[in-house]
Each structure stands twice: as structure tokens, then as C-alpha cells.
Design an enzyme around this catalytic site. Sequence first.
Site, PDB file in Angstrom:
ATOM      1  N   SER A 165       0.876  -1.258  -0.412  1.00 22.18           N
ATOM      2  CA  SER A 165      -0.015  -0.180  -0.112  1.00 22.18           C
ATOM      3  C   SER A 165       0.830   1.124   0.248  1.00 22.18           C
ATOM      4  CB  SER A 165      -0.388  -0.111   1.512  1.00 22.18           C
ATOM      5  OG  SER A 165      -2.498   1.043   1.223  1.00 22.18           O
ATOM      6  N   ASP A 271      -9.526  -4.199  -5.679  1.00 24.92           N
ATOM      7  CA  ASP A 271      -8.676  -3.261  -4.868  1.00 24.92           C
ATOM      8  C   ASP A 271      -9.265  -2.069  -5.897  1.00 24.92           C
ATOM      9  OD1 ASP A 271      -7.485  -1.513  -4.113  1.00 24.92           O
ATOM     10  OD2 ASP A 271      -5.322  -2.392  -4.013  1.00 24.92           O
ATOM     11  N   HIS A 301      -8.206  -4.236  -1.428  1.00 25.56           N
ATOM     12  CA  HIS A 301      -7.052  -4.143  -0.587  1.00 25.56           C
ATOM     13  C   HIS A 301      -5.805  -4.286   0.516  1.00 25.56           C
ATOM     14  CE1 HIS A 301      -3.816  -0.607  -0.793  1.00 25.56           C
ATOM     15  NE2 HIS A 301      -4.175  -0.612   0.345  1.00 25.56           N
TER      16      HIS A 301
END
Length: 328
Positions: A165, A271, A301
Site C-alpha cells: 500500500s 482493489d 486491498h
Amino acid sequence: MAAVDPNVDPVGYLGMTRNPDGSITRLPGPPPLATPASSDPSNNPFHFTKDVTINESNGNWARLFVPRETFASSPLKKLPLIIYFHGGGFVVMSVSTPLFDDFYKAIVTELPAVVVSVEHRLAPEHRLPAAYDDCMEALYWIKNSKDEWLTKYADLSNTFLMGTSSGGNIAYNLCLRVSACVDDLMPLQIKGLILNGPFFGGTQRTDSELRLANDKLMPLCATDLMWELCLPVGVDRDHEYCNPTVGIKSHQFDHIKALGWKVLVTGCYGDPLSDRQIELVKILEEHGVLVLGKFEKGGSHAHEFFDPSKAKALCIILKEFTASSSTS
């Protein structure tokens, strides 16, 4: 992140409150999970871990992980080094966030590898590029470190930068910096870059963002807020820290190509950030970078932190990638 619906209260979701003047106050959270330095197998049957200070003045530190069997192996074989940058939108989370524990264990034991997970300052108290600067400092600390776990068990000539991320964003931006000064980091030699569900944005919405605008983990309102809090004051989401597709210079990737570094970008179509990740893969390909994109159907995600089977599947990909990059 707090147990709050991000689509209802994105500020509260990040464990914060917005003051009348528009500023943000971070609310008290649970204490961090302390992991004492120890090589006692009763503490962890899979790996040994300890915390090390990098820069005490700004709270920059790292957590080291070594597979348990490596301590007893004979003859000793050094392992690949994964320098890992955690997620949290530059605003929340820590190396010591319990959510990450099983993922660390999977990387350390499944590859296997020595892992150094780097702590950096958070926004909005410390906006970008503070996180990049802290993580860059960590690379120099590793390069100069006399820590026995690194000198004895880690193969510094076989190093990978990895992030999830916002950590993937850090790894990408660090790669651009590091590729221009590799001699300064010797004997640390980077072989590849692993961007796991990297966090990027932009002012123009993508199809995946619009399709998953109300995603329970990463809705647009939450990502917009993260970028508002972490970017330098006065810039928008088309700043280079957020949007890697704007302002690309023709020579931007020349050092990476010359060094032969490979880039792995992993993600999933569930995501909201997937379109941006796929676009980055295309850009890297167009500029001649050795890049591999691995995207699976569905998912969400950072699902590897919530589903052990996803973590294991990711580690299989990582193992193949690090092995192929090490021999190139």
C-alpha cells in the site's frame, strides 16, 4: 484503523477528529505491541525478532526478523534481505501493528528471508517527503550496520525493497532515489523492487475507483483524506508523490534499466487502486523496465493481512521473483 465506517466518518476511521479550525487531532490508540530482542524459541517458534534504533531524535527504528532455523544452520547460508515498508496511507499503522505479524512470519519463513521492517514518521504531523527521508536513512543505517543479525545472516548483495500500500509507494519513490546513488550504498546491492498493492492516486478518477467508491476498507473518501493529510501543503493529487504517471521524464528510469533491476507489482481487481497499479506496470514496460504484473480476480486491498491463504499465495510469487532476480 478505528472500528468506524469510513464512508460515514473517514476522519474517525483513521482514529482522528477534525477540530473547528480544520486541523486534525490524533486520538489515543492501543499501545504498540512490544517485541523484545530474543533468540529464545519459546517466544516464537517460527522466527526470532528484535527492535533496533535508527534515528532516536525522530523516532526512526526498525524491527528485524530472522528465521529460527537459520540460527542453527550449518554450514551457514546467508539469506536474501527484504527491506519492508508498511502500509497505512502514510497516516496510520506502525511496524508494531499486530495486524502485520502473521504476514511478517509468512515472508520470513516461506521464502525464507531476513526482513527489516522500517518505521517512519506519520502525517499529518510529518508530511511527505518525511516518510521517504526516514526510509532512505534506514538504507544507509543497514549499509553501515554492525548488527550481528545483518552481518551474519543477511546477504546484503541480494536485497529487495518491498512495500504494501503506502509502503509500496515508498518503495517506488525510494527506488528512483537509490538508483542514482547505488555506489554510496555498497555493500547493499538492490536486486529488485516489490510493490504489493501500492497506494497511488490522482485528481482524475479511474474506473476501479468509481466502481469501488464505497469499498469498506479503501473508499474514495478515506483515500482522499489520506492524501489531504500526507501531501505537502498546497499541492493536489497530481503531485509526483501521489501520481507517478504525470511529469515522467524520458531519462527517469535509465538508472533502473542499466542496473537490471526487476520490478514486481502485485494486486487484485477488487482493489479500488488496481487501475492505477496496472497503469504503472504499463508505463514501466513502455520505458523498458523489467516489470512483472501479477493481478488476481476479485479480492480486496491488503487482503493478505486478513486471509492466510492469500498471504501464502503471495509468498509463492515473492519466492519465485526473488529467486529469478537473484540469479540475473
